[in-house]
Design a protein around this motif. Sequence first.
Motif, PDB file in Angstrom:
ATOM      1  N   ASP A 173       0.828  -1.214   0.000  1.00  0.00           N
ATOM      2  CA  ASP A 173       0.000   0.000   0.000  1.00  0.00           C
ATOM      3  C   ASP A 173       0.856   1.256   0.000  1.00  0.00           C
ATOM      4  OD1 ASP A 173      -2.320  -1.428  -0.078  1.00  0.00           O
ATOM      5  OD2 ASP A 173      -2.737  -1.271   2.078  1.00  0.00           O
ATOM      6  N   GLU A 174       1.921   1.243   0.767  1.00  0.00           N
ATOM      7  CA  GLU A 174       2.818   2.403   0.804  1.00  0.00           C
ATOM      8  C   GLU A 174       3.490   2.630  -0.551  1.00  0.00           C
ATOM      9  OE1 GLU A 174       6.943   3.614   3.015  1.00  0.00           O
ATOM     10  OE2 GLU A 174       5.518   2.356   4.097  1.00  0.00           O
TER      11      GLU A 174
ATOM     12  N   HIS B 262      -7.464   0.411  -7.781  1.00  0.00           N
ATOM     13  CA  HIS B 262      -6.329  -0.228  -8.437  1.00  0.00           C
ATOM     14  C   HIS B 262      -5.864  -1.479  -7.674  1.00  0.00           C
ATOM     15  CE1 HIS B 262      -5.609   2.739 -11.578  1.00  0.00           C
ATOM     16  NE2 HIS B 262      -5.978   3.647 -10.685  1.00  0.00           N
ATOM     17  N   ARG B 263      -5.934  -1.416  -6.369  1.00  0.00           N
ATOM     18  CA  ARG B 263      -5.525  -2.579  -5.573  1.00  0.00           C
ATOM     19  C   ARG B 263      -6.495  -3.742  -5.769  1.00  0.00           C
ATOM     20  NH1 ARG B 263      -2.196  -4.083  -0.986  1.00  0.00           N
ATOM     21  NH2 ARG B 263      -3.247  -5.875  -0.114  1.00  0.00           N
ATOM     22  N   THR B 264      -7.791  -3.450  -5.829  1.00  0.00           N
ATOM     23  CA  THR B 264      -8.783  -4.505  -6.059  1.00  0.00           C
ATOM     24  C   THR B 264      -8.552  -5.170  -7.408  1.00  0.00           C
ATOM     25  OG1 THR B 264     -10.369  -3.277  -4.722  1.00  0.00           O
ATOM     26  CG2 THR B 264     -11.248  -5.005  -6.143  1.00  0.00           C
ATOM     27  N   PHE B 265      -8.312  -4.361  -8.423  1.00  0.00           N
ATOM     28  CA  PHE B 265      -8.045  -4.907  -9.756  1.00  0.00           C
ATOM     29  C   PHE B 265      -6.763  -5.739  -9.763  1.00  0.00           C
ATOM     30  CE2 PHE B 265      -6.028  -4.329 -13.982  1.00  0.00           C
ATOM     31  CZ  PHE B 265      -6.907  -5.124 -14.704  1.00  0.00           C
ATOM     32  N   ALA B 266      -5.723  -5.240  -9.093  1.00  0.00           N
ATOM     33  CA  ALA B 266      -4.450  -5.961  -9.048  1.00  0.00           C
ATOM     34  C   ALA B 266      -4.586  -7.276  -8.275  1.00  0.00           C
ATOM     35  CB  ALA B 266      -3.374  -5.088  -8.418  1.00  0.00           C
TER      36      ALA B 266
ATOM     37  N   TYR C  24      -7.325  -9.063  -8.129  1.00  0.00           N
ATOM     38  CA  TYR C  24      -8.045  -9.951  -9.055  1.00  0.00           C
ATOM     39  C   TYR C  24      -7.085 -10.571 -10.071  1.00  0.00           C
ATOM     40  CZ  TYR C  24     -10.657 -11.161 -13.239  1.00  0.00           C
ATOM     41  OH  TYR C  24     -11.118 -11.807 -14.342  1.00  0.00           O
ATOM     42  N   VAL C  25      -6.221  -9.755 -10.629  1.00  0.00           N
ATOM     43  CA  VAL C  25      -5.261 -10.257 -11.618  1.00  0.00           C
ATOM     44  C   VAL C  25      -4.299 -11.246 -10.978  1.00  0.00           C
ATOM     45  CG1 VAL C  25      -3.357  -9.601 -13.139  1.00  0.00           C
ATOM     46  CG2 VAL C  25      -5.440  -8.244 -13.105  1.00  0.00           C
ATOM     47  N   ALA C  26      -3.784 -10.923  -9.798  1.00  0.00           N
ATOM     48  CA  ALA C  26      -2.829 -11.808  -9.121  1.00  0.00           C
ATOM     49  C   ALA C  26      -3.485 -13.128  -8.724  1.00  0.00           C
ATOM     50  CB  ALA C  26      -2.261 -11.112  -7.893  1.00  0.00           C
ATOM     51  N   ARG C  27      -4.734 -13.070  -8.293  1.00  0.00           N
ATOM     52  CA  ARG C  27      -5.431 -14.283  -7.859  1.00  0.00           C
ATOM     53  C   ARG C  27      -5.752 -15.199  -9.035  1.00  0.00           C
ATOM     54  NH1 ARG C  27     -10.158 -12.492  -6.887  1.00  0.00           N
ATOM     55  NH2 ARG C  27      -9.506 -11.033  -5.390  1.00  0.00           N
ATOM     56  N   ASN C  28      -6.076 -14.630 -10.190  1.00  0.00           N
ATOM     57  CA  ASN C  28      -6.494 -15.424 -11.340  1.00  0.00           C
ATOM     58  C   ASN C  28      -5.376 -15.731 -12.322  1.00  0.00           C
ATOM     59  OD1 ASN C  28      -9.223 -15.682 -10.581  1.00  0.00           O
ATOM     60  ND2 ASN C  28      -9.571 -13.585 -11.213  1.00  0.00           N
ATOM     61  N   THR C  29      -4.169 -15.406 -11.971  1.00  0.00           N
ATOM     62  CA  THR C  29      -3.025 -15.734 -12.812  1.00  0.00           C
ATOM     63  C   THR C  29      -2.478 -17.075 -12.367  1.00  0.00           C
ATOM     64  OG1 THR C  29      -2.524 -13.405 -13.064  1.00  0.00           O
ATOM     65  CG2 THR C  29      -0.784 -14.950 -13.602  1.00  0.00           C
ATOM     66  N   PRO C  30      -2.314 -18.015 -13.307  1.00  0.00           N
ATOM     67  CA  PRO C  30      -1.908 -19.359 -12.904  1.00  0.00           C
ATOM     68  C   PRO C  30      -0.499 -19.445 -12.316  1.00  0.00           C
ATOM     69  CG  PRO C  30      -1.927 -19.182 -15.287  1.00  0.00           C
ATOM     70  CD  PRO C  30      -2.510 -17.915 -14.748  1.00  0.00           C
ATOM     71  N   SER C  31       0.413 -18.629 -12.794  1.00  0.00           N
ATOM     72  CA  SER C  31       1.780 -18.714 -12.278  1.00  0.00           C
ATOM     73  C   SER C  31       2.434 -17.336 -12.303  1.00  0.00           C
ATOM     74  CB  SER C  31       2.611 -19.700 -13.101  1.00  0.00           C
ATOM     75  OG  SER C  31       2.823 -19.180 -14.388  1.00  0.00           O
ATOM     76  N   PHE C  32       3.492 -17.233 -11.543  1.00  0.00           N
ATOM     77  CA  PHE C  32       4.239 -15.989 -11.456  1.00  0.00           C
ATOM     78  C   PHE C  32       4.863 -15.626 -12.802  1.00  0.00           C
ATOM     79  CE2 PHE C  32       8.329 -13.929 -10.731  1.00  0.00           C
ATOM     80  CZ  PHE C  32       7.904 -12.774 -10.127  1.00  0.00           C
TER      81      PHE C  32
END
Length: 127
Positions: free
Chosen positions: A75-76, A91-95, A97-105
Motif C-alpha cells: 500500500d505504501e 487499483h488494488r482490487t483490480f491488481a 483480481y489479476v494476481a489471484r487469477n493468474t496461474p503462475s508468477f
Amino acid sequence: MGWFVFWLIRFDGHEVIASYFSAAARQRRLQRARDAEAKAAVRSVTEARDGALALLIKLGSVDHAVLPAAEKLIDEAARTVFGYGDKLVEHRTFAEYVARNTPSFSVLSVNWRRSSTNSLRQTSARI
C-alpha cells in the motif's frame, strides 16, 4: 488390406475413425479454452503500474492471501511510487483480481514486461 476395407464398410469402421478424430479435436479445443481463460486476467492489464502492483501482490501472497506485513509495504509503495493516492482501493482490487487469477508468477511477469514496454513506447511517441 481386404479385411480392413471389409471392417471399414461392413462393421462401421468409418464411424470409429471419425469419433477418434472428433475426440482429439474436442480435446484440443478444450485445452485452448483453458489456456485462454488462464491468461484472460493478465491480458486485461493495460497500464504498467497495475501490472507492477499485481506482481507485488503475487510476490507478497501465500495461498492467494496477502501477508499482513507485505500488505502495508504494498500500500505504501502504491501510494508513493505509483502515485495512486485516492484511487488506491480501485487499483488494488483490480491488481488482487489479476494476481489471484493468474496461474503462475512467470505468466504475470512476462505479460507485465510486455505491457510496460508498450506503455513506454506510447509515452515516447507522445513526446
